[in-house]
Write a protein that holds these residues in place. Structure first.
Motif, PDB file in Angstrom:
ATOM      1  N   VAL A  76       0.828  -1.210   0.000  1.00 48.03           N
ATOM      2  CA  VAL A  76       0.000   0.000   0.000  1.00 48.03           C
ATOM      3  C   VAL A  76       0.857   1.253   0.000  1.00 48.03           C
ATOM      4  O   VAL A  76       1.833   1.362   0.745  1.00 48.03           O
ATOM      5  CB  VAL A  76      -0.930   0.016   1.236  1.00 48.03           C
ATOM      6  CG1 VAL A  76      -1.762   1.300   1.261  1.00 48.03           C
ATOM      7  CG2 VAL A  76      -1.850  -1.206   1.230  1.00 48.03           C
ATOM      8  N   GLY A  77       0.482   2.219  -0.843  1.00 51.72           N
ATOM      9  CA  GLY A  77       1.030   3.569  -0.790  1.00 51.72           C
ATOM     10  C   GLY A  77      -0.106   4.517  -0.463  1.00 51.72           C
ATOM     11  O   GLY A  77      -1.203   4.388  -1.017  1.00 51.72           O
ATOM     12  N   TYR A  78       0.119   5.466   0.443  1.00 48.26           N
ATOM     13  CA  TYR A  78      -0.968   6.336   0.916  1.00 48.26           C
ATOM     14  C   TYR A  78      -0.499   7.779   0.991  1.00 48.26           C
ATOM     15  O   TYR A  78       0.546   8.066   1.592  1.00 48.26           O
ATOM     16  CB  TYR A  78      -1.436   5.854   2.286  1.00 48.26           C
ATOM     17  CG  TYR A  78      -2.489   6.702   2.961  1.00 48.26           C
ATOM     18  CD1 TYR A  78      -3.588   7.189   2.261  1.00 48.26           C
ATOM     19  CD2 TYR A  78      -2.394   6.989   4.322  1.00 48.26           C
ATOM     20  CE1 TYR A  78      -4.569   7.948   2.898  1.00 48.26           C
ATOM     21  CE2 TYR A  78      -3.365   7.743   4.975  1.00 48.26           C
ATOM     22  CZ  TYR A  78      -4.454   8.220   4.263  1.00 48.26           C
ATOM     23  OH  TYR A  78      -5.416   8.966   4.898  1.00 48.26           O
ATOM     24  N   VAL A  79      -1.266   8.679   0.385  1.00 51.75           N
ATOM     25  CA  VAL A  79      -1.000  10.118   0.489  1.00 51.75           C
ATOM     26  C   VAL A  79      -2.216  10.765   1.139  1.00 51.75           C
ATOM     27  O   VAL A  79      -3.264  10.910   0.504  1.00 51.75           O
ATOM     28  CB  VAL A  79      -0.730  10.754  -0.878  1.00 51.75           C
ATOM     29  CG1 VAL A  79      -0.471  12.259  -0.723  1.00 51.75           C
ATOM     30  CG2 VAL A  79       0.470  10.095  -1.550  1.00 51.75           C
ATOM     31  N   PRO A  80      -2.118  11.141   2.418  1.00 52.86           N
ATOM     32  CA  PRO A  80      -3.263  11.771   3.094  1.00 52.86           C
ATOM     33  C   PRO A  80      -3.482  13.195   2.596  1.00 52.86           C
ATOM     34  O   PRO A  80      -2.609  13.784   1.958  1.00 52.86           O
ATOM     35  CB  PRO A  80      -2.847  11.760   4.566  1.00 52.86           C
ATOM     36  CG  PRO A  80      -1.346  11.781   4.529  1.00 52.86           C
ATOM     37  CD  PRO A  80      -0.953  10.997   3.305  1.00 52.86           C
ATOM     38  N   LYS A 148       6.989   0.872  -4.907  1.00 49.69           N
ATOM     39  CA  LYS A 148       6.162   0.325  -5.997  1.00 49.69           C
ATOM     40  C   LYS A 148       4.932  -0.425  -5.471  1.00 49.69           C
ATOM     41  O   LYS A 148       4.723  -1.618  -5.753  1.00 49.69           O
ATOM     42  CB  LYS A 148       6.991  -0.575  -6.907  1.00 49.69           C
ATOM     43  CG  LYS A 148       8.104   0.160  -7.639  1.00 49.69           C
ATOM     44  CD  LYS A 148       8.902  -0.766  -8.529  1.00 49.69           C
ATOM     45  CE  LYS A 148       9.858   0.012  -9.430  1.00 49.69           C
ATOM     46  NZ  LYS A 148      10.776   0.894  -8.701  1.00 49.69           N
ATOM     47  N   PRO A 149       4.086   0.260  -4.718  1.00 49.77           N
ATOM     48  CA  PRO A 149       2.902  -0.394  -4.155  1.00 49.77           C
ATOM     49  C   PRO A 149       1.914  -0.807  -5.241  1.00 49.77           C
ATOM     50  O   PRO A 149       1.729  -0.101  -6.234  1.00 49.77           O
ATOM     51  CB  PRO A 149       2.297   0.679  -3.244  1.00 49.77           C
ATOM     52  CG  PRO A 149       2.745   1.975  -3.858  1.00 49.77           C
ATOM     53  CD  PRO A 149       4.124   1.703  -4.371  1.00 49.77           C
ATOM     54  N   ARG A 150       1.265  -1.923  -5.028  1.00 54.03           N
ATOM     55  CA  ARG A 150       0.241  -2.397  -5.956  1.00 54.03           C
ATOM     56  C   ARG A 150      -1.075  -1.648  -5.753  1.00 54.03           C
ATOM     57  O   ARG A 150      -1.939  -1.633  -6.627  1.00 54.03           O
ATOM     58  CB  ARG A 150       0.009  -3.889  -5.749  1.00 54.03           C
ATOM     59  CG  ARG A 150       1.232  -4.759  -6.025  1.00 54.03           C
ATOM     60  CD  ARG A 150       1.551  -4.858  -7.495  1.00 54.03           C
ATOM     61  NE  ARG A 150       0.385  -5.287  -8.276  1.00 54.03           N
ATOM     62  CZ  ARG A 150      -0.030  -6.554  -8.361  1.00 54.03           C
ATOM     63  NH1 ARG A 150       0.615  -7.511  -7.717  1.00 54.03           N
ATOM     64  NH2 ARG A 150      -1.089  -6.856  -9.095  1.00 54.03           N
ATOM     65  N   PHE A 151      -1.226  -1.043  -4.572  1.00 54.32           N
ATOM     66  CA  PHE A 151      -2.467  -0.345  -4.217  1.00 54.32           C
ATOM     67  C   PHE A 151      -2.102   1.051  -3.719  1.00 54.32           C
ATOM     68  O   PHE A 151      -1.458   1.205  -2.688  1.00 54.32           O
ATOM     69  CB  PHE A 151      -3.210  -1.135  -3.141  1.00 54.32           C
ATOM     70  CG  PHE A 151      -4.513  -0.534  -2.694  1.00 54.32           C
ATOM     71  CD1 PHE A 151      -5.311   0.200  -3.548  1.00 54.32           C
ATOM     72  CD2 PHE A 151      -4.955  -0.735  -1.392  1.00 54.32           C
ATOM     73  CE1 PHE A 151      -6.515   0.739  -3.128  1.00 54.32           C
ATOM     74  CE2 PHE A 151      -6.159  -0.212  -0.955  1.00 54.32           C
ATOM     75  CZ  PHE A 151      -6.936   0.527  -1.833  1.00 54.32           C
ATOM     76  N   LEU A 152      -2.508   2.076  -4.470  1.00 52.16           N
ATOM     77  CA  LEU A 152      -2.182   3.465  -4.142  1.00 52.16           C
ATOM     78  C   LEU A 152      -3.462   4.203  -3.764  1.00 52.16           C
ATOM     79  O   LEU A 152      -4.439   4.203  -4.518  1.00 52.16           O
ATOM     80  CB  LEU A 152      -1.522   4.138  -5.348  1.00 52.16           C
ATOM     81  CG  LEU A 152      -1.067   5.597  -5.171  1.00 52.16           C
ATOM     82  CD1 LEU A 152      -0.031   5.724  -4.068  1.00 52.16           C
ATOM     83  CD2 LEU A 152      -0.509   6.131  -6.493  1.00 52.16           C
TER      84      LEU A 152
END
Length: 239
Positions: A76-80, A148-152
């Motif tokens: 997971v990659g997350y940008v709040p 390189k997250p599969r879920f952004l």
């Protein structure tokens, strides 16, 4: 790929999410929309492990976020919406620090690759506090894709940006999904939702619409995204 199964969340006696169910597939760009207080931020925080669900489960690539937290969130990659940057750091040093957290072996390559994707090569030696809002957003996204997250997951990714910056972010989102990844975009900017393959609409903690973008627009007589959102927000399901 990602499955949200009967997720509910209480804060004391207030029910923020009410048995939300959906799944996200490889290669999809999905827009998460809804009025303020609909439960979008709560849902994203549960999906990224920041909050536990009161009931239900989140599964990412076969890993339950609660039971297999590290395995699940490694994808997971997350940008709040609220910036998570450190203004006194140089851009390169910040990305290097994030790379160390992820224990990325080819650190320099990962930094350059993500910097190229977000078009920030020319500011790698700049202090983050001296950057424009648009460049700061690019740095945030670059830091989220280093591993390189599969879920952004992107929360309001174009808020406050100029038209050219918004265009670049939207192009990036579409391209990122094409590489067998999934992108969830939470937004109040319906032009952002318009690039999605699919729309999820929350209202008062409930998922009231889950449809392909074309089907979502059909709620409106004008085949219009803004009109469909307005109709559903008022509780009128249209024709």
């Amino acid at each position: 790929m990602i499955k949200i199964d009967n997720v509910s969340k209480f804060f004391s006696t207030k029910k923020a999410l009410d048995e939300v169910n959906f799944s996200l597939d490889v290669g999809e760009v999905v827009a998460l929309i809804g009025e303020n207080g609909a439960g979008k931020s709560t849902l994203m925080r549960i999906m990224t492990g920041y909050l536990p669900a009161t009931s239900g489960s989140v599964t990412i690539l076969g890993y339950n976020v609660e039971d297999k937290r590290l395995q699940a969130l490694s994808h997971v990659g997350y940008v709040p919406e609220i910036s998570a940057l450190y203004g006194d750091m140089l851009v390169y040093n910040f990305l290097e620090w994030i790379s160390d957290i992820w224990q990325i072996k080819e650190k320099k390559k990962a930094i350059i690759d993500s910097a190229k994707q977000m078009k920030i090569i020319d500011v790698l030696d700049e202090r983050i506090e001296n950057l424009s809002k648009g460049y700061k957003k690019r740095v945030e996204i670059a830091s989220a894709i280093l591993h390189k997250p599969r879920f952004l997951i992107l929360d309001e990714p174009t808020d406050g940006l100029d038209p050219n910056q918004k265009h670049d972010i939207r192009i990036f989102i579409k391209e990122y999904a094409k590489n067998k990844n999934t992108v969830l975009v939470s937004t109040h900017v319906l032009e952002d939702a318009d690039i999605a393959d699919r729309v999820l609409m929350l209202s008062h903690g409930k998922l009231i619409k889950d449809a392909k973008i074309k089907e979502f627009k059909k709620v409106s007589k004008k085949n219009n995204l803004s009109e469909a959102f307005r109709i559903l927000s008022l509780g009128d399901k249209g024709e």
